[in-house]
Write an enzyme that holds these catalytic residues in place. Structure first.
Site, PDB file in Angstrom:
ATOM      1  N   LYS A 170       8.152   0.845  23.622  1.00 23.60           N
ATOM      2  CA  LYS A 170       8.762   1.857  23.618  1.00 23.60           C
ATOM      3  C   LYS A 170       8.604   3.035  24.345  1.00 23.60           C
ATOM      4  O   LYS A 170      10.013   2.994  25.026  1.00 23.60           O
ATOM      5  CB  LYS A 170       9.901   0.921  22.163  1.00 23.60           C
ATOM      6  CG  LYS A 170       8.806   2.665  21.269  1.00 23.60           C
ATOM      7  CD  LYS A 170       9.955   2.760  19.877  1.00 23.60           C
ATOM      8  CE  LYS A 170       9.087   3.411  19.060  1.00 23.60           C
ATOM      9  NZ  LYS A 170       9.439   3.148  17.401  1.00 23.60           N
ATOM     10  N   ASP A 220       0.855  -0.923   0.076  1.00 22.68           N
ATOM     11  CA  ASP A 220      -0.208  -0.322  -0.037  1.00 22.68           C
ATOM     12  C   ASP A 220       0.647   1.201  -0.346  1.00 22.68           C
ATOM     13  O   ASP A 220       1.623   1.494   0.289  1.00 22.68           O
ATOM     14  CB  ASP A 220      -1.504   0.402   1.361  1.00 22.68           C
ATOM     15  CG  ASP A 220      -1.538   1.702   1.324  1.00 22.68           C
ATOM     16  OD1 ASP A 220      -2.968   1.199   0.592  1.00 22.68           O
ATOM     17  OD2 ASP A 220      -1.245   1.837   1.903  1.00 22.68           O
ATOM     18  N   TYR A 237       2.574  10.889  -0.556  1.00 24.54           N
ATOM     19  CA  TYR A 237       3.713   9.783   0.279  1.00 24.54           C
ATOM     20  C   TYR A 237       4.887  10.147  -0.246  1.00 24.54           C
ATOM     21  O   TYR A 237       5.723  10.282  -0.983  1.00 24.54           O
ATOM     22  CB  TYR A 237       4.284   8.890   0.643  1.00 24.54           C
ATOM     23  CG  TYR A 237       2.572   8.188   1.126  1.00 24.54           C
ATOM     24  CD1 TYR A 237       1.788   9.037   1.738  1.00 24.54           C
ATOM     25  CD2 TYR A 237       2.370   6.329   1.430  1.00 24.54           C
ATOM     26  CE1 TYR A 237       0.150   7.996   2.568  1.00 24.54           C
ATOM     27  CE2 TYR A 237       1.524   5.582   1.900  1.00 24.54           C
ATOM     28  CZ  TYR A 237       0.045   6.672   2.522  1.00 24.54           C
ATOM     29  OH  TYR A 237      -0.941   6.386   3.260  1.00 24.54           O
ATOM     30  N   ALA A 252      -0.700   2.637  15.959  1.00 28.01           N
ATOM     31  CA  ALA A 252      -0.364   3.020  17.391  1.00 28.01           C
ATOM     32  C   ALA A 252       1.131   4.245  16.737  1.00 28.01           C
ATOM     33  O   ALA A 252       0.987   4.860  17.838  1.00 28.01           O
ATOM     34  CB  ALA A 252      -1.002   3.305  18.072  1.00 28.01           C
TER      35      ALA A 252
END
Length: 336
Positions: free
Chosen positions: A216, A49, A54, A209
């Site tokens: 982390k 995708d 982008y 998310a």
């Protein structure tokens, strides 16, 4: 790798999809991007995708180069149209017939392919009649440049209207691409029930998310160097909604759940979204090949009702489930 039908079509896609938002042409060098794509292919991922926006079209070119030489029929390539591209002139944005027709031609050149498997409206265009948009999509399907069409971040009502027009025009609108994760569940109230009824699948972005669900980011601690939260090219803005100690503290409570299952927190997050029967695939991104190898292991992992209940209890009230957030976060007019 497991495969699922996309909507009520005969098209099957890999349930883990490789996406190159915020990475190719932006965060990582081309050699690293190509290595990530090779790792995705080696792991059995067949679905990729991207979008023309982008890195202002560069991400499509990087993906096209990385996939060069692969058997085209063995891949499912998705891209999108809506946001400003190129010099960002007054017609270089939106879902007008002009922009769609010009954008698909540019995307095909950059992706080095004669067609894309899925062409998606990257947002709803309030400045173009929906009939004009859907007619243009139908025409690129009939021209053989696109096999199926989809949408991204449309409301339930918008999906229903677009699906009806597509059906009248004899083309298949089979997918919705929303943000969806343990923390961001806004599609569950309206979008998912509508799509189930219409035979439309979700291919979800940000299932981890933007890295928060890997665990982390620790409450009260400095941000990891080189992480999404430190990315000044856009990543930090996207992750900001989750970067508070309440959310980060709750996320740490997921670690014992993942440990008990013998999987990583990232794998737990991806497996969670894949547990929704309306989700056909989860899009993962990567800046390093080992991230692909790690996250793809979520394919085939099934979380039972007890695990899902434990996740809900751990996250508590930091989960965002307001269905109105889809419309609230969407642009009311074309961006300049």
């Amino acid at each position: 790798m497991e495969f699922r039908h996309l909507g009520n079509s005969g098209l099957k896609i890999s349930e883990i999809i490789y996406g190159n938002w915020l990475t190719h042409g932006s965060q990582v060098e081309n050699d690293a991007a190509t290595a990530c794509v090779r790792a995705a292919l080696d792991a059995g991922i067949t679905s990729f995708d991207t979008a023309d926006v982008y890195a202002n079209t560069v991400a499509e070119s990087v993906l096209g180069d990385a996939l060069a030489g692969e058997r085209r029929e063995s891949l499912e390539i998705f891209t999108k149209v809506y946001w400003p591209t190129g010099p960002k002139g007054h017609n270089d944005v939106g879902l007008s017939r002009k922009h769609i027709m010009e954008s698909i031609n540019g995307s095909l050149k950059r992706l080095r392919t004669d067609y894309v498997d899925l062409y998606q409206a990257h947002r709803y265009d309030h400045e173009t009649p929906l009939e004009e948009t859907m007619q243009a999509f139908a025409d690129v399907v009939r021209q053989g440049k696109v096999l199926y069409i989809g949408v991204s971040e449309w409301t339930a009502d918008q999906i229903r209207a677009g699906h009806a027009l597509a059906k009248d025009l004899g083309v298949q609108l089979i997918s919705s691409q929303p943000q969806y994760s343990m923390l961001w569940r806004v599609i569950e109230g309206e979008v998912v029930p509508t799509c189930r009824e219409l035979g439309v699948s979700q291919i979800v972005w940000s299932p981890i998310a933007q890295g928060v669900l890997t665990g982390k980011y620790l409450p009260g601690q400095p941000l990891p160097e080189g992480s999404r939260a430190t990315d000044t090219k856009g990543g930090a803005n996207m992750i900001a909604r989750f970067m508070n100690d309440d959310v980060l503290g709750r996320v740490q409570e997921l670690k014992p759940i993942a440990d008990d299952l013998g999987i990583s927190m990232a794998q737990l997050a991806v497996a969670w979204v894949l547990g929704n029967d309306n989700v056909a695939g989860a899009i993962i991104g990567a800046s390093r090949p080992e991230q692909v190898v790690e996250n793809v292991k979520a394919s085939g992992v099934v979380l039972d009702a007890g695990v899902r209940a434990a996740i809900d209890e751990a996250l508590g009230d930091v989960v965002q489930a307001d269905p109105g957030m889809t419309a609230k976060n969407a642009p009311a007019s074309r961006p300049a």
